[in-house]
Design an enzyme around this catalytic site. Structure first.
Site, mmCIF file in Angstrom:
data_model
loop_
_atom_site.group_PDB
_atom_site.id
_atom_site.type_symbol
_atom_site.label_atom_id
_atom_site.label_comp_id
_atom_site.label_asym_id
_atom_site.label_seq_id
_atom_site.Cartn_x
_atom_site.Cartn_y
_atom_site.Cartn_z
ATOM 1 N NE ARG A 60 31.828 41.340 23.283
ATOM 2 C CZ ARG A 60 30.816 41.737 24.021
ATOM 3 N NH1 ARG A 60 30.738 41.392 25.285
ATOM 4 N NH2 ARG A 60 29.860 42.473 23.512
ATOM 5 N NE ARG A 82 17.407 46.700 27.374
ATOM 6 C CZ ARG A 82 18.312 45.785 27.697
ATOM 7 N NH1 ARG A 82 18.008 44.516 27.642
ATOM 8 N NH2 ARG A 82 19.525 46.139 28.043
ATOM 9 N NE ARG A 95 32.915 46.024 24.168
ATOM 10 C CZ ARG A 95 31.624 45.948 24.510
ATOM 11 N NH1 ARG A 95 31.182 46.592 25.568
ATOM 12 N NH2 ARG A 95 30.793 45.234 23.784
ATOM 13 N NE ARG A 110 25.676 45.462 20.434
ATOM 14 C CZ ARG A 110 26.908 44.941 20.481
ATOM 15 N NH1 ARG A 110 27.073 43.639 20.497
ATOM 16 N NH2 ARG A 110 27.977 45.707 20.519
ATOM 17 C CE LYS A 125 21.355 51.148 29.536
ATOM 18 N NZ LYS A 125 21.979 49.864 29.626
#
Ligand SMILES: [Zn+2]
Length: 220
Positions: A156, A88, A127, A167, A13
């Site tokens: 990461r 949120r 990633r 998450r 997004k």
């Protein structure tokens, strides 16, 4: 035109917000960026209240709302704002309506990035990050080292399946109410964007959004 982007981390997004901002001449407001800017400016009136971010703690609705309101008052003359990472919670959504109302504005469009687990895992597990400049790459780009810094790219620590799914589930639980809030609002157009193809490009998603906006008579 004011747009709210809803979607979990990794939904793309942020990138879509940038593309929309360029296309429609809007200002993208990312709460993450706003927090970072304020934390670099000890003279900012909200500097002290944001110290919780450095401690890894959750920022209260009250403080998040104050940060957004502060940014919005500086953007009075903008053609429109794209909200990325806000609201949120339902309390934040209600506060945003109030802020915009007082400026004779409103949330015009909500775009919900409905990304499947499969796509999310594909994106985030692929990633790689430059440990030096923090730039983010994806293995399909074919880099093993940062082209600017000439250092080896790394994964990461929190880009593993367990953390990603945690998450994702947390995000869904927390934001279900916000989605409901906008779905039940007669004042804004709600666009649900299903992203289930891991190979879809940012440009393809952008074109889909623009075509959805055009269908609603919003893409001039
Ligand atoms: Zn680098």
């Amino acid at each position: 035109m004011n747009i709210v982007l809803l979607g979990p981390p990794g939904s793309g997004k942020g990138t879509q917000g940038q593309l929309l901002a360029e296309d429609f001449n809007l200002v993208q407001l990312s709460t993450g960026d706003l927090f970072r800017q304020i934390l670099q400016d000890p003279g900012h009136p909200l500097y002290d209240k944001l110290q919780v971010v450095k401690q890894g703690k959750l920022v209260s609705d009250e403080v998040v709302n104050a940060v957004v309101e502060d940014a919005l008052t500086k953007l009075k003359n903008a053609k429109g704002v794209i909200f990325d990472g806000f609201p949120r919670t339902v309390a934040q959504a209600e506060a945003l309506d109030k802020m915009l109302n007082s400026m004779n504005k409103k949330v015009d469009v909500v775009i919900n990035f409905d990304v499947t687990k499969h796509v999310l895992l594909h994106r985030l597990l692929g990633r790689r990050i430059c440990p030096n400049c923090k730039r983010i790459f994806h293995i399909r780009q074919g880099y093993t080292e940062c082209p600017d810094c000439r250092v080896q790219l790394i994964t990461r620590e929190d880009d593993n399946e367990e953390v990603i799914m945690k998450r994702f589930n947390e995000y869904n639980e927390k934001t279900a109410g916000v989605k409901e809030y906008y779905l039940n609002s007669s004042d804004c157009v709600f666009i649900n964007l299903t992203v289930d193809d891991p190979d879809i490009t940012a440009e393809e998603v952008h074109n889909e959004i623009v075509s959805e906006l055009a269908k609603k008579g919003l893409a001039q």
